[in-house]
Scaffold this motif. Structure first.
Motif, PDB file in Angstrom:
ATOM      1  N   LEU A   6      80.483  -3.469  69.736  1.00 23.09           N
ATOM      2  CA  LEU A   6      79.656  -4.579  70.220  1.00 23.09           C
ATOM      3  C   LEU A   6      79.772  -5.781  69.272  1.00 23.09           C
ATOM      4  N   LYS A   7      79.785  -5.510  67.965  1.00 26.05           N
ATOM      5  CA  LYS A   7      79.947  -6.606  67.004  1.00 26.05           C
ATOM      6  C   LYS A   7      81.281  -7.317  67.231  1.00 26.05           C
ATOM      7  N   GLN A   8      82.303  -6.528  67.528  1.00 33.76           N
ATOM      8  CA  GLN A   8      83.622  -7.122  67.794  1.00 33.76           C
ATOM      9  C   GLN A   8      83.565  -8.028  69.020  1.00 33.76           C
ATOM     10  N   GLY A  27      79.262 -17.603  58.097  1.00 32.28           N
ATOM     11  CA  GLY A  27      78.234 -16.778  57.479  1.00 32.28           C
ATOM     12  C   GLY A  27      78.826 -15.588  56.748  1.00 32.28           C
ATOM     13  N   SER A  28      78.056 -14.505  56.699  1.00 36.16           N
ATOM     14  CA  SER A  28      78.477 -13.326  55.945  1.00 36.16           C
ATOM     15  C   SER A  28      78.037 -12.068  56.688  1.00 36.16           C
ATOM     16  N   GLY A  29      78.717 -10.974  56.385  1.00 32.72           N
ATOM     17  CA  GLY A  29      78.328  -9.699  56.981  1.00 32.72           C
ATOM     18  C   GLY A  29      79.451  -9.112  57.813  1.00 32.72           C
ATOM     19  N   SER A  30      79.200  -7.925  58.351  1.00 33.67           N
ATOM     20  CA  SER A  30      80.273  -7.206  59.052  1.00 33.67           C
ATOM     21  C   SER A  30      80.662  -7.888  60.365  1.00 33.67           C
ATOM     22  N   THR A  31      79.707  -8.480  61.071  1.00 30.10           N
ATOM     23  CA  THR A  31      80.040  -9.166  62.328  1.00 30.10           C
ATOM     24  C   THR A  31      80.881 -10.409  62.025  1.00 30.10           C
ATOM     25  N   VAL A  32      80.487 -11.120  60.987  1.00 30.10           N
ATOM     26  CA  VAL A  32      81.249 -12.315  60.587  1.00 30.10           C
ATOM     27  C   VAL A  32      82.649 -11.923  60.093  1.00 30.10           C
ATOM     28  N   ILE A  80      78.441 -20.329  62.177  1.00 34.85           N
ATOM     29  CA  ILE A  80      78.465 -19.047  62.889  1.00 34.85           C
ATOM     30  C   ILE A  80      78.079 -17.937  61.919  1.00 34.85           C
ATOM     31  N   ASP A  81      77.060 -17.165  62.299  1.00 36.19           N
ATOM     32  CA  ASP A  81      76.580 -16.118  61.392  1.00 36.19           C
ATOM     33  C   ASP A  81      75.874 -15.021  62.197  1.00 36.19           C
ATOM     34  N   GLY A  82      75.717 -13.886  61.569  1.00 36.38           N
ATOM     35  CA  GLY A  82      74.996 -12.773  62.172  1.00 36.38           C
ATOM     36  C   GLY A  82      73.519 -12.825  61.819  1.00 36.38           C
ATOM     37  N   ALA A  83      72.812 -11.734  62.138  1.00 37.78           N
ATOM     38  CA  ALA A  83      71.383 -11.641  61.812  1.00 37.78           C
ATOM     39  C   ALA A  83      71.009 -10.168  61.715  1.00 37.78           C
ATOM     40  N   ASP A  84      69.949  -9.912  60.994  1.00 35.98           N
ATOM     41  CA  ASP A  84      69.411  -8.547  60.945  1.00 35.98           C
ATOM     42  C   ASP A  84      68.405  -8.338  62.068  1.00 35.98           C
ATOM     43  N   GLU A  85      67.668  -9.394  62.394  1.00 33.92           N
ATOM     44  CA  GLU A  85      66.770  -9.394  63.558  1.00 33.92           C
ATOM     45  C   GLU A  85      66.740 -10.817  64.115  1.00 33.92           C
ATOM     46  N   ILE A  93      65.467 -12.767  60.900  1.00 33.94           N
ATOM     47  CA  ILE A  93      65.490 -12.223  59.541  1.00 33.94           C
ATOM     48  C   ILE A  93      66.954 -12.012  59.208  1.00 33.94           C
ATOM     49  N   LYS A  94      67.382 -12.563  58.078  1.00 37.07           N
ATOM     50  CA  LYS A  94      68.744 -12.442  57.605  1.00 37.07           C
ATOM     51  C   LYS A  94      68.692 -11.994  56.135  1.00 37.07           C
ATOM     52  N   GLY A  95      69.851 -11.764  55.569  1.00 36.32           N
ATOM     53  CA  GLY A  95      69.872 -11.463  54.141  1.00 36.32           C
ATOM     54  C   GLY A  95      70.111 -10.013  53.807  1.00 36.32           C
ATOM     55  N   GLY A  96      70.408  -9.198  54.851  1.00 37.94           N
ATOM     56  CA  GLY A  96      70.741  -7.803  54.573  1.00 37.94           C
ATOM     57  C   GLY A  96      71.890  -7.705  53.577  1.00 37.94           C
ATOM     58  N   GLY A  97      72.787  -8.678  53.643  1.00 41.12           N
ATOM     59  CA  GLY A  97      73.932  -8.688  52.716  1.00 41.12           C
ATOM     60  C   GLY A  97      73.652  -9.463  51.436  1.00 41.12           C
ATOM     61  N   GLY A  98      72.478 -10.071  51.356  1.00 40.93           N
ATOM     62  CA  GLY A  98      72.085 -10.763  50.126  1.00 40.93           C
ATOM     63  C   GLY A  98      72.614 -12.182  49.989  1.00 40.93           C
ATOM     64  N   CYS A  99      73.068 -12.765  51.091  1.00 36.82           N
ATOM     65  CA  CYS A  99      73.684 -14.107  51.010  1.00 36.82           C
ATOM     66  C   CYS A  99      72.766 -15.175  51.595  1.00 36.82           C
ATOM     67  N   LEU A 100      71.475 -14.859  51.688  1.00 36.64           N
ATOM     68  CA  LEU A 100      70.549 -15.674  52.470  1.00 36.64           C
ATOM     69  C   LEU A 100      70.407 -17.116  51.994  1.00 36.64           C
ATOM     70  N   ARG A 102      72.588 -19.265  50.398  1.00 38.54           N
ATOM     71  CA  ARG A 102      73.696 -20.131  50.829  1.00 38.54           C
ATOM     72  C   ARG A 102      73.758 -20.195  52.354  1.00 38.54           C
ATOM     73  N   GLU A 103      73.405 -19.074  53.009  1.00 41.89           N
ATOM     74  CA  GLU A 103      73.402 -19.082  54.479  1.00 41.89           C
ATOM     75  C   GLU A 103      72.389 -20.098  55.001  1.00 41.89           C
ATOM     76  N   LYS A 104      71.216 -20.119  54.380  1.00 41.58           N
ATOM     77  CA  LYS A 104      70.185 -21.051  54.880  1.00 41.58           C
ATOM     78  C   LYS A 104      70.599 -22.497  54.630  1.00 41.58           C
ATOM     79  N   SER A 120      71.220  -4.501  69.328  1.00 37.31           N
ATOM     80  CA  SER A 120      70.168  -3.861  68.511  1.00 37.31           C
ATOM     81  C   SER A 120      69.401  -4.889  67.682  1.00 37.31           C
ATOM     82  N   LYS A 121      69.964  -6.093  67.508  1.00 39.10           N
ATOM     83  CA  LYS A 121      69.332  -7.093  66.639  1.00 39.10           C
ATOM     84  C   LYS A 121      68.236  -7.902  67.348  1.00 39.10           C
ATOM     85  N   LEU A 122      68.235  -7.857  68.693  1.00 40.47           N
ATOM     86  CA  LEU A 122      67.233  -8.641  69.437  1.00 40.47           C
ATOM     87  C   LEU A 122      65.912  -7.870  69.471  1.00 40.47           C
TER      88      LEU A 122
HETATM   89  C1  5RP Z   1      73.967 -11.409  55.327  1.00 37.90           C
HETATM   90  C2  5RP Z   1      73.337 -11.564  56.661  1.00 37.90           C
HETATM   91  C3  5RP Z   1      74.018 -10.956  57.827  1.00 37.90           C
HETATM   92  O1  5RP Z   1      74.222 -11.929  58.788  1.00 37.90           O
HETATM   93  C4  5RP Z   1      73.150  -9.869  58.398  1.00 37.90           C
HETATM   94  O2  5RP Z   1      72.838  -8.933  57.370  1.00 37.90           O
HETATM   95  C5  5RP Z   1      73.853  -9.150  59.550  1.00 37.90           C
HETATM   96  O3  5RP Z   1      74.924  -8.415  59.063  1.00 37.90           O
HETATM   97  P1  5RP Z   1      75.888  -7.570  59.981  1.00 37.90           P
HETATM   98  O4  5RP Z   1      76.712  -8.518  60.779  1.00 37.90           O
HETATM   99  O5  5RP Z   1      76.698  -6.773  58.964  1.00 37.90           O
HETATM  100  O6  5RP Z   1      75.054  -6.660  60.853  1.00 37.90           O
HETATM  101  O7  5RP Z   1      72.310 -12.177  56.813  1.00 37.90           O
HETATM  102  O8  5RP Z   1      73.174 -11.964  54.303  1.00 37.90           O
END
Ligand code: 5RP
Length: 220
Positions: A6-8, A27-32, A80-85, A93-100, A102-104, A120-122
């Motif tokens: 789904l991320k792909q 942005g950052s993270g596995s989806t990015v 373009i970036d992902g989200a945790d929720e 809510i972002k920052g699961g990867g700790g890049c919040l 610079r992302e903001k 799952s993020k919605l």
């Molecule tokens: C990193 C983030 C990511 O966008 C967020 O954690 C989602 O990551 P993933 O695409 O791996 O589910 O905010 O700081």
């Protein structure tokens, strides 16, 4: 369909949002990461990219995609970036990867923010995922006490330093019924450098990958 598939799908859908000869914030993270891989064949369409993390910067370089420092460019056309929720107002809510942090900065500087996520993020209401807070190390104890006063339960992200050499407190149980007000309260604590609560800068578009395909949603 698995979450990675789904991320792909969400990542591929974001290729339609590349600004012609423009500046693309990444942005950052596995989806990015999946998006960056897909972007490689389209990089010639861009002026350049700007990355929200060292990891994304390095990956862009690896794929030979042009990437500049933020100070070297003007406005970002699309981020373009992902989200945790993400909630129905596209607050996140972002920052699961700790890049919040610079992302903001990049998201706020961008004319358009496109969030790419699997279904799952919605969520109807933010808060099951902890809010990551980037904190100046010398202020850790003070900030933690202030976060407890706000109703939160801060937990140090052990063994982790941000790209800016700061620590992360992951805060559980914060009262999130008023995300705008809470984001302001968090930002007002001296020692807090940024929070992963994105209420003042919600996404403009959401590319949500579901088992039935990618839904394109615009913020109303
Ligand atoms: C990193 C983030 C990511 O966008 C967020 O954690 C989602 O990551 P993933 O695409 O791996 O589910 O905010 O700081």
């Amino acid at each position: 369909m698995k979450q990675d598939e789904l991320k792909q799908q969400a990542a591929l859908a974001a290729l339609d949002y590349i600004p012609d000869n423009g500046i693309l914030g990444i942005g950052s993270g596995s989806t990015v990461n999946l998006f960056i891989a897909a972007l490689a064949s389209k990089a010639h369409l861009l002026e350049t990219t700007v990355a929200s993390s060292v990891a994304s910067f390095n990956l862009l370089k690896q794929y030979k995609i042009p990437v500049a420092e933020f100070n070297q460019v003007g406005n970002i056309d699309v981020y373009i970036d992902g989200a945790d929720e993400i909630n129905p107002h596209f607050q996140m809510i972002k920052g699961g990867g700790g890049c919040l942090l610079r992302e903001k900065i990049l998201a706020t500087a961008a004319k358009k923010f496109v969030c790419i996520a699997d279904e799952s993020k919605l969520v109807t209401a933010l808060g099951a995922f902890p809010v990551a807070i980037e904190v100046l190390p010398m202020a850790q104890s003070y900030v933690a006490r202030e976060l407890v006063k706000l109703g939160g339960l801060p937990v140090l992200r052990e063994g982790f330093l941000t790209d800016n050499h700061n620590i992360i407190l992951d805060v559980h149980d914060l009262p999130l019924h008023e995300p705008l007000a809470l984001e302001e309260k968090l930002a007002a604590i001296p020692g807090v450098l940024g929070s992963g609560l994105f209420a003042h800068r919600p996404a403009d578009s959401l590319l949500l990958a579901t088992k039935l395909g990618v839904q394109v949603k615009e913020r109303r």
